[in-house]
Design an enzyme around this catalytic site. Structure first.
Site, short mmCIF file in Angstrom:
data_model
loop_
_atom_site.label_atom_id
_atom_site.label_comp_id
_atom_site.label_asym_id
_atom_site.label_seq_id
_atom_site.Cartn_x
_atom_site.Cartn_y
_atom_site.Cartn_z
N TYR A 279 16.86 -9.77 -47.94
CA TYR A 279 18.13 -9.11 -48.25
C TYR A 279 19.03 -9.98 -49.11
O TYR A 279 19.89 -9.46 -49.83
CB TYR A 279 18.82 -8.67 -46.96
CG TYR A 279 18.27 -7.34 -46.53
CD1 TYR A 279 18.70 -6.17 -47.13
CD2 TYR A 279 17.24 -7.25 -45.61
CE1 TYR A 279 18.16 -4.94 -46.81
CE2 TYR A 279 16.68 -6.03 -45.27
CZ TYR A 279 17.15 -4.88 -45.88
OH TYR A 279 16.58 -3.67 -45.57
N HIS A 432 20.18 -6.88 -39.63
CA HIS A 432 18.78 -7.01 -40.03
C HIS A 432 18.06 -8.12 -39.27
O HIS A 432 16.91 -8.43 -39.57
CB HIS A 432 18.69 -7.26 -41.54
CG HIS A 432 19.04 -6.05 -42.35
ND1 HIS A 432 18.28 -4.91 -42.37
CD2 HIS A 432 20.10 -5.80 -43.16
CE1 HIS A 432 18.84 -4.01 -43.14
NE2 HIS A 432 19.95 -4.52 -43.64
#
Length: 750
Positions: A279, A432
């Protein structure tokens, strides 16, 4: 050569006839001069002066020109939105944002009006469509877009299209600009931000894209309101701080929002991004593109100096979070195979070189990427390569702290020859994150030896859940049993609760990489299981008695009650040999019914040896062996992922699990060695046997743990780690079996 003549001929015409070129440096520096965001007016002049003489730039330009010429030939398509990720309308609008950005750049560099007209015509079609659009018909997202099923993709579109608009701004009439800004760009920015605060007012990679989108279109239009909204969030907006979004994150929990908050909170001082490298790679594009726009249009903000220059630091951190092939380590929700060949990393490398300290090692990565940005930074890279400044980008052992202040754990990477050990002792990682404290993965020359599963998702493959996260991401990939760390009583760390996990983090015990022959990282976790302390020390040792560097792993557990501990190794390849007898299951059953155990088939069981248990396997024509200290009370389980998976969403990967029951305090000690090779051509096996004959725990107290490693030639090595006083200055004196040992620092090895 034909391309070069073509470009030069265009240049001669363009330079003699272009009416939009600035006539002075003052004009070049004017905020009203376009382009000004990423590609600048001065950059256009500099690029045109070098065309035909900068190979990597010229080749990139040639490819982009061919791509966009084909798109122009095919015509414009702006369909009414209806699909999820991977569906036709989604893919079409996604392609359009890339095409628009590239066509705008081509117009500036080649001064060919057909590219500007193409951009204008497509933007006018979007203007006509957008003002008729309701929310996207797909309702899954917590923040629906209009062109796309989620505001995130709408933001992607505006980040790229802002650059296209900047490039054709002076080509358009004032009336055309007013039409686009009134009916398309401002409503678009308002929907992303004001209409979608649950998306925009956060510290998250989604919000970073939203902030950048609003800010970049604001920079093009000189709209201070939008620019401030991008930098600082929406002021005086009332949000329910306890309301969750669909990722499990909290909205505006700390009252912070906007681009600057998204720099301040997720990045550690070392540049580690708390959501992990996958990410970070995704977020780096809006971070760096908007920062570049701010640098060029609002230099007084000194954005590349913000938080001690963390944006540029983060690029070095991200590159160090990749293996020998450039693939990012799949920490947290990470898709395997994502690498620095991704376009976002082309942007990162070019911008880092141009706006940073011109690290010549970055040029070697750019050469591997074989493309550059068609802007000022890409020109700098191209000139650096042309002038022979290329040096290798060296990745060494590194410890990257986590948390805004660098005190929330981190990631330690030990590198020795072709071996890379990744030790994750980081914080939760926002929405996440996985429940995998003190987990590790092991690589040899870019190949996984002991793997981290990564995410359960097929990104942009419509047939698999619309290309979005699958339910198995929560039921399997995030659970602790999916990782190479200790699981207590078949329950995930923090009981698999995001709210609890977000409040805690492991702490670094010590990190040492000064000695090229022995490199160590050690960390402690005290909150994953209340009443239990985990201290894991991981070592890469280069020993002349062994063919390659090997790993020593020491996991010390101290608890206030008796527990069952499971300790998995997720290997790849073919089982070769064990020194224990195992029984294969005649009927497959699951290892458990929750916390990820429901996704494991039990394939075989064994009673461990009293002393050492050894397991050898073959993968990628290399031999590997785990040697682990066991007692005959331990069990060894062979398991395989894939149970309770009716849609085949999970990979059928194997694991070896060491199980220890009814223990309060215990110690797991193992080595993993790579040895030898097999040639399918000559059908010959070389050095297929382990070189470690015995692994002994010679001392385990509150203060020290000592491990003896005996090789097949009879040589003995002793590793002692300090479990408490572990500073570099600490002096230690210890007696073991009538032998005295003295040393300074956290560990002893001889």
């Amino acid at each position: 050569m034909k391309l070069h003549f073509y470009i030069l001929s265009i240049l001669l015409i363009g330079l003699s006839s272009c009416k939009e070129e600035p006539t002075s440096q003052a004009d070049l520096n004017s905020q009203s001069q376009h382009p000004k965001l990423i590609l600048t007016a001065q950059g256009v002049q500099d690029i045109r002066a070098q065309l035909g003489n900068i190979p990597i730039f010229d080749n990139t330009l040639k490819k982009v020109k061919a791509e966009i010429d084909a798109e122009i030939e095919n015509g414009i398509e702006v369909p009414v939105p209806k699909d999820y990720s991977g569906g036709y309308t989604h893919v079409t609008h996604k392609r359009n944002w890339l095409v628009l950005q590239k066509a705008g750049v081509l117009y500036q560099i080649l001064d060919d009006e057909k590219y500007a007209k193409y951009v204008k015509d497509m933007l006018m079609q979007y203007e006509a469509l957008y003002k008729t659009l309701p929310l996207h018909p797909k309702t899954r997202s917590y923040a629906r877009g209009k062109l796309f099923w989620q505001c995130l993709n709408d933001s992607n579109w505006l980040v790229y299209v802002s650059q296209a608009y900047d490039c054709v701004y002076n080509y358009l009439t004032e009336a055309e600009r007013d039409k686009l800004e009134t009916n398309l760009f401002r409503p678009f920015a308002d929907h992303i931000s004001v209409d979608s605060p649950q998306f925009y007012q956060r510290v998250h990679n989604h919000s970073t894209w939203g902030n950048a989108a609003v800010g970049m279109i604001g920079l093009v239009m000189d709209d201070e309101q939008l620019i401030n909204r991008a930098l600082y969030g929406i002021k005086d907006l009332k949000l329910d701080a306890n309301k969750k979004d669909d990722d499990g994150g909290f909205l505006n929990k700390d009252g912070k929002a906007g681009f600057l908050a998204n720099i301040e909170e997720p990045f550690s001082p070392d540049g580690y991004y708390n959501e992990g490298p996958y990410y970070q790679r995704y977020a780096m594009y809006p971070f760096l593109i908007f920062a570049t726009g701010l640098h060029n249009v609002k230099p007084e903000l000194k954005i590349f100096e913000y938080k001690d220059g963390v944006l540029l630091k983060s690029i070095n951190a991200l590159l160090n979070l990749s293996d020998a092939d450039g693939d990012f380590f799949p920490l947290n929700d990470g898709q395997k195979g994502m690498s620095y060949y991704n376009n976002a990393l082309v942007t990162a490398v070019d911008i880092s070189y141009y706006y940073g300290e011109q690290d010549q090692g970055l040029l070697s990565i750019s050469e591997k990427q074989d493309q550059v940005l068609l802007d000022d930074s890409g020109l700098a890279i191209a000139l650096g390569i042309k002038e022979g400044k290329v040096k290798p980008f060296e990745k060494k052992s590194i410890n990257l702290s986590d948390g805004p202040d660098g005190n929330q754990g981190g990631v330690g990477i030990l590198r020795q020859d072709d071996v890379e050990l990744v030790f994750k002792y980081a914080a939760q990682g926002s929405s996440h994150g996985h429940y995998d404290k003190l987990s590790f993965s092991l690589y040899e020359n870019g190949e996984e030896v002991i793997q981290d599963y990564g995410l359960a998702r097929f990104v942009n493959i419509e047939q698999k859940g619309g290309g979005n996260y699958l339910k198995e991401n929560k039921t399997w990939a995030k659970q602790t049993i999916a990782h190479n760390t200790v699981i207590q009583n078949e329950t995930s760390h923090f009981n698999g609760k995001y709210e609890i996990g977000s409040e805690h983090h492991p702490d670094l015990h010590y990190f040492s990489s000064e000695n090229e022959n022995i490199q160590v990282v050690s960390a402690k976790e005290t909150n994953a299981y209340p009443g239990t302390e985990m201290l894991r020390t991981m070592v890469i040792i280069k020993d002349e008695d062994l063919e390659k560097p090997y790993m020593l792993d020491i996991m010390k557990l101290t608890s206030d009650k008796s527990n069952q501990y499971d300790f998995p190794f997720y290997y790849f390849g073919q089982v070769l040999e064990t020194n224990f007898e195992y029984q294969v299951q005649e009927t497959l059953k699951t290892l458990g019914d929750k916390n990820g155990y429901q996704h494991l088939f039990l394939e075989a069981t064994a009673k461990a040896n009293d002393g050492n248990s050894k397991f050898s396997w073959l993968n990628n024509n290399k031999f590997y062996t785990i040697t682990t200290a066991t007692t005959n009370r331990d069990k060894i389980l062979f398991a395989r992922i894939g149970a309770n998976d009716p849609e085949f969403n999970l990979r059928r990967d194997p694991t070896l699990i060491l199980r220890r029951k009814n223990e309060k305090n215990t110690l797991f000690v193992s080595t993993i060695e790579s040895h030898g090779s097999y040639s399918p051509v000559t059908e010959s096996a070389v050095n297929s046997k382990s070189s470690i004959s015995e692994l002994k725990i010679v001392l385990n107290t509150n203060d020290y743990t000592a491990i003896e490693i005996i090789t097949i030639n009879g040589n003995k090595k002793l590793f002692i780690t300090a479990n408490n006083s572990a500073s570099k200055e600490a002096k230690h004196t210890l007696k073991i079996n009538d032998n005295s040992y003295q040393w300074t620092g956290a560990y002893y090895f001889k």
